[in-house]
Scaffold this active site. Structure first.
Site, PDB file in Angstrom:
ATOM      1  N   ASP A  98       4.719  -0.173  -9.693  1.00  0.00           N
ATOM      2  CA  ASP A  98       5.522   0.131 -10.418  1.00  0.00           C
ATOM      3  C   ASP A  98       4.903   0.377 -11.908  1.00  0.00           C
ATOM      4  O   ASP A  98       6.000   0.585 -12.546  1.00  0.00           O
ATOM      5  CB  ASP A  98       7.104  -1.264 -10.560  1.00  0.00           C
ATOM      6  CG  ASP A  98       5.475  -2.563 -10.915  1.00  0.00           C
ATOM      7  OD1 ASP A  98       4.553  -2.454 -11.519  1.00  0.00           O
ATOM      8  OD2 ASP A  98       6.066  -2.872 -12.349  1.00  0.00           O
ATOM      9  N   GLU A 116      -3.534  -3.072   4.768  1.00  0.00           N
ATOM     10  CA  GLU A 116      -3.801  -3.113   3.438  1.00  0.00           C
ATOM     11  C   GLU A 116      -4.265  -3.825   1.991  1.00  0.00           C
ATOM     12  O   GLU A 116      -4.781  -5.165   2.454  1.00  0.00           O
ATOM     13  CB  GLU A 116      -2.408  -3.579   3.417  1.00  0.00           C
ATOM     14  CG  GLU A 116      -1.540  -3.546   1.642  1.00  0.00           C
ATOM     15  CD  GLU A 116      -0.279  -4.365   1.810  1.00  0.00           C
ATOM     16  OE1 GLU A 116       0.599  -4.092   0.610  1.00  0.00           O
ATOM     17  OE2 GLU A 116      -0.044  -5.368   2.119  1.00  0.00           O
ATOM     18  N   ASP A 175      -3.292  -5.046  -9.198  1.00  0.00           N
ATOM     19  CA  ASP A 175      -3.075  -5.188  -9.882  1.00  0.00           C
ATOM     20  C   ASP A 175      -3.604  -4.131 -11.115  1.00  0.00           C
ATOM     21  O   ASP A 175      -4.836  -3.892 -10.951  1.00  0.00           O
ATOM     22  CB  ASP A 175      -4.754  -6.308 -10.404  1.00  0.00           C
ATOM     23  CG  ASP A 175      -4.259  -7.820  -8.920  1.00  0.00           C
ATOM     24  OD1 ASP A 175      -2.320  -8.263  -8.803  1.00  0.00           O
ATOM     25  OD2 ASP A 175      -4.498  -8.159  -8.385  1.00  0.00           O
ATOM     26  N   THR A 232       7.807  -3.621  -0.598  1.00  0.00           N
ATOM     27  CA  THR A 232       6.998  -4.719  -0.470  1.00  0.00           C
ATOM     28  C   THR A 232       6.967  -6.479  -1.551  1.00  0.00           C
ATOM     29  O   THR A 232       8.722  -5.998  -1.472  1.00  0.00           O
ATOM     30  CB  THR A 232       5.441  -4.644  -1.722  1.00  0.00           C
ATOM     31  OG1 THR A 232       5.699  -3.986  -2.972  1.00  0.00           O
ATOM     32  CG2 THR A 232       5.162  -3.727  -0.785  1.00  0.00           C
ATOM     33  N   GLU A 233       7.008  -7.940  -1.780  1.00  0.00           N
ATOM     34  CA  GLU A 233       7.593  -8.885  -2.033  1.00  0.00           C
ATOM     35  C   GLU A 233       7.368  -7.894  -4.090  1.00  0.00           C
ATOM     36  O   GLU A 233       9.442  -8.421  -3.973  1.00  0.00           O
ATOM     37  CB  GLU A 233       6.920  -9.890  -2.521  1.00  0.00           C
ATOM     38  CG  GLU A 233       6.702 -10.814  -0.800  1.00  0.00           C
ATOM     39  CD  GLU A 233       5.888 -10.247   0.425  1.00  0.00           C
ATOM     40  OE1 GLU A 233       4.840  -9.120  -0.556  1.00  0.00           O
ATOM     41  OE2 GLU A 233       5.965 -11.335   0.806  1.00  0.00           O
ATOM     42  N   TYR A 234       6.213  -7.176  -4.677  1.00  0.00           N
ATOM     43  CA  TYR A 234       6.581  -6.889  -5.775  1.00  0.00           C
ATOM     44  C   TYR A 234       7.268  -5.453  -5.758  1.00  0.00           C
ATOM     45  O   TYR A 234       8.178  -5.724  -7.000  1.00  0.00           O
ATOM     46  CB  TYR A 234       4.984  -6.581  -6.086  1.00  0.00           C
ATOM     47  CG  TYR A 234       4.326  -7.682  -6.919  1.00  0.00           C
ATOM     48  CD1 TYR A 234       3.646  -8.919  -5.830  1.00  0.00           C
ATOM     49  CD2 TYR A 234       4.233  -7.604  -8.080  1.00  0.00           C
ATOM     50  CE1 TYR A 234       2.819  -9.558  -6.417  1.00  0.00           C
ATOM     51  CE2 TYR A 234       3.052  -8.236  -8.773  1.00  0.00           C
ATOM     52  CZ  TYR A 234       2.816  -9.523  -7.918  1.00  0.00           C
ATOM     53  OH  TYR A 234       1.974 -10.644  -7.913  1.00  0.00           O
ATOM     54  N   ASN A 294     -12.968 -10.125  -0.124  1.00  0.00           N
ATOM     55  CA  ASN A 294     -13.044  -8.885  -1.499  1.00  0.00           C
ATOM     56  C   ASN A 294     -12.455  -7.895  -0.547  1.00  0.00           C
ATOM     57  O   ASN A 294     -13.846  -7.293   0.102  1.00  0.00           O
ATOM     58  CB  ASN A 294     -13.408  -9.629  -2.078  1.00  0.00           C
ATOM     59  CG  ASN A 294     -13.833  -8.664  -3.767  1.00  0.00           C
ATOM     60  OD1 ASN A 294     -12.972  -8.054  -3.883  1.00  0.00           O
ATOM     61  ND2 ASN A 294     -13.100 -10.218  -4.244  1.00  0.00           N
TER      62      ASN A 294
HETATM   63  N1  SAM Z   1       0.419  -5.832  -2.164  1.00  0.00           N
HETATM   64  C1  SAM Z   1       2.064  -7.544  -2.392  1.00  0.00           C
HETATM   65  C2  SAM Z   1       2.641  -6.741  -2.570  1.00  0.00           C
HETATM   66  O1  SAM Z   1       3.328  -5.794  -2.822  1.00  0.00           O
HETATM   67  O2  SAM Z   1       3.609  -7.313  -3.077  1.00  0.00           O
HETATM   68  C3  SAM Z   1       0.801  -7.771  -3.419  1.00  0.00           C
HETATM   69  C4  SAM Z   1       0.368  -7.120  -4.605  1.00  0.00           C
HETATM   70  S1  SAM Z   1      -0.206  -8.223  -6.242  1.00  0.00           S
HETATM   71  C5  SAM Z   1       0.228  -7.813  -7.594  1.00  0.00           C
HETATM   72  C6  SAM Z   1      -1.802  -8.122  -5.706  1.00  0.00           C
HETATM   73  C7  SAM Z   1      -2.841  -8.326  -4.829  1.00  0.00           C
HETATM   74  O3  SAM Z   1      -3.919  -8.045  -4.637  1.00  0.00           O
HETATM   75  C8  SAM Z   1      -2.795 -10.033  -4.487  1.00  0.00           C
HETATM   76  O4  SAM Z   1      -2.172 -10.709  -4.111  1.00  0.00           O
HETATM   77  C9  SAM Z   1      -4.498 -10.279  -5.204  1.00  0.00           C
HETATM   78  O5  SAM Z   1      -4.840 -11.377  -4.448  1.00  0.00           O
HETATM   79  C10 SAM Z   1      -5.282  -8.594  -3.799  1.00  0.00           C
HETATM   80  N2  SAM Z   1      -6.320  -7.981  -4.417  1.00  0.00           N
HETATM   81  C11 SAM Z   1      -6.648  -8.023  -5.629  1.00  0.00           C
HETATM   82  N3  SAM Z   1      -8.253  -7.202  -5.327  1.00  0.00           N
HETATM   83  C12 SAM Z   1      -8.188  -7.946  -4.974  1.00  0.00           C
HETATM   84  C13 SAM Z   1      -9.180  -7.267  -3.633  1.00  0.00           C
HETATM   85  N4  SAM Z   1     -11.096  -7.183  -4.463  1.00  0.00           N
HETATM   86  N5  SAM Z   1     -10.108  -7.846  -2.877  1.00  0.00           N
HETATM   87  C14 SAM Z   1      -8.746  -8.072  -2.132  1.00  0.00           C
HETATM   88  N6  SAM Z   1      -8.082  -8.706  -2.380  1.00  0.00           N
HETATM   89  C15 SAM Z   1      -7.315  -8.458  -3.727  1.00  0.00           C
END
Ligand code: SAM
Length: 213
Positions: free
Chosen positions: A154, A44, A118, A191-193, A96
């Site tokens: 969403d 994931e 995001d 997921t949390e979101y 990353n």
């Molecule tokens: N997947 C989880 C959920 O659905 O509850 C978290 C969603 S949150 C909006 C997006 C997550 O992706 C954040 O924790 C962010 O730090 C991570 N993220 C964004 N770009 C990333 C990248 N290039 N590499 C690793 N993680 C990343």
């Protein structure tokens, strides 16, 4: 994801190399050594606080899972969850996603999950979206032939953009739902979101796409 800075997070990550893999570049092409088996590996990307990947690992012990998260203040929350769950088929990676090729090679990964990535709505930030074409290349370069991406969000704008991006890239659309929670899809793990936004009445979009190589 807005999470308070945690100055102690770096130390905590280093203290748990059995859960958040230390020096992951050494396992490129040999992740089975970490899991001590040859099970498929599902990752994931952007795992956040780790609820989805932990529940998936508990529900599917014959698949290995890896949650990838760039922010240390977020991944330590996933770490606590993983310590408590203590499942052998799950690890975390604090990197990353744009550096995936440093840690994985072709055929290392069988499936990629993207959950509530995001949205980066401004067009000048398009390249940061995890469904931008360059990321689709990164995933292809580390997956088996015919590997799949399973994507939930969403955000209608990001979903429509992503469907276009998948299609332009030549990915095969296997499944699409414009309202997951009202669909007949079985076995959804939230997921949390997803819990937060569906609880506020938002519709959840989901699709599965497959590389045609
Ligand atoms: N997947 C989880 C959920 O659905 O509850 C978290 C969603 S949150 C909006 C997006 C997550 O992706 C954040 O924790 C962010 O730090 C991570 N993220 C964004 N770009 C990333 C990248 N290039 N590499 C690793 N993680 C990343």
């Amino acid at each position: 994801m807005r999470v308070r800075n945690k100055p102690w997070a770096k130390d905590k990550i280093e203290q748990h190399p059995q859960y958040i893999v230390a020096n992951p570049e050494q396992y490129k092409g040999k992740w089975h050594e970490v899991f001590e088996n040859d099970q498929p590996l599902h990752i994931e990307v952007g795992t956040g606080k780790g609820q989805f990947i932990t529940e998936m690992a508990k529900a599917n012990p014959t698949i290995n899972y890896m949650g990838i998260e760039v922010y240390d203040s977020v991944i330590v929350i996933a770490l606590d969850r993983l310590i408590e769950a203590d499942v052998p088929n799950l690890r975390l990676l604090h990197v990353n996603a744009s550096d995936l090729e440093k840690y994985f090679t072709k055929n290392d990964v069988d499936r990629v999950y993207l959950n509530f990535s995001d949205p980066w709505p401004k067009s000048r930030h398009e390249k940061r979206r995890l469904t931008y074409k360059d990321f689709l290349t990164f995933y292809e370069d580390i997956m088996v032939d015919g590997g799949e991406i399973h994507f939930k969000t969403d955000n209608q704008g990001l979903f429509e953009y992503s469907l276009m991006s998948f299609s332009k890239y030549g990915l095969l659309l296997k499944y699409v739902s414009l309202d997951l929670h009202k669909s007949d899809f079985e076995g959804n793990i939230m997921t949390e979101y997803e819990e937060k936004f569906s609880g506020m009445g938002s519709r959840i979009y989901r699709c599965e796409v497959k590389y045609q190589n």
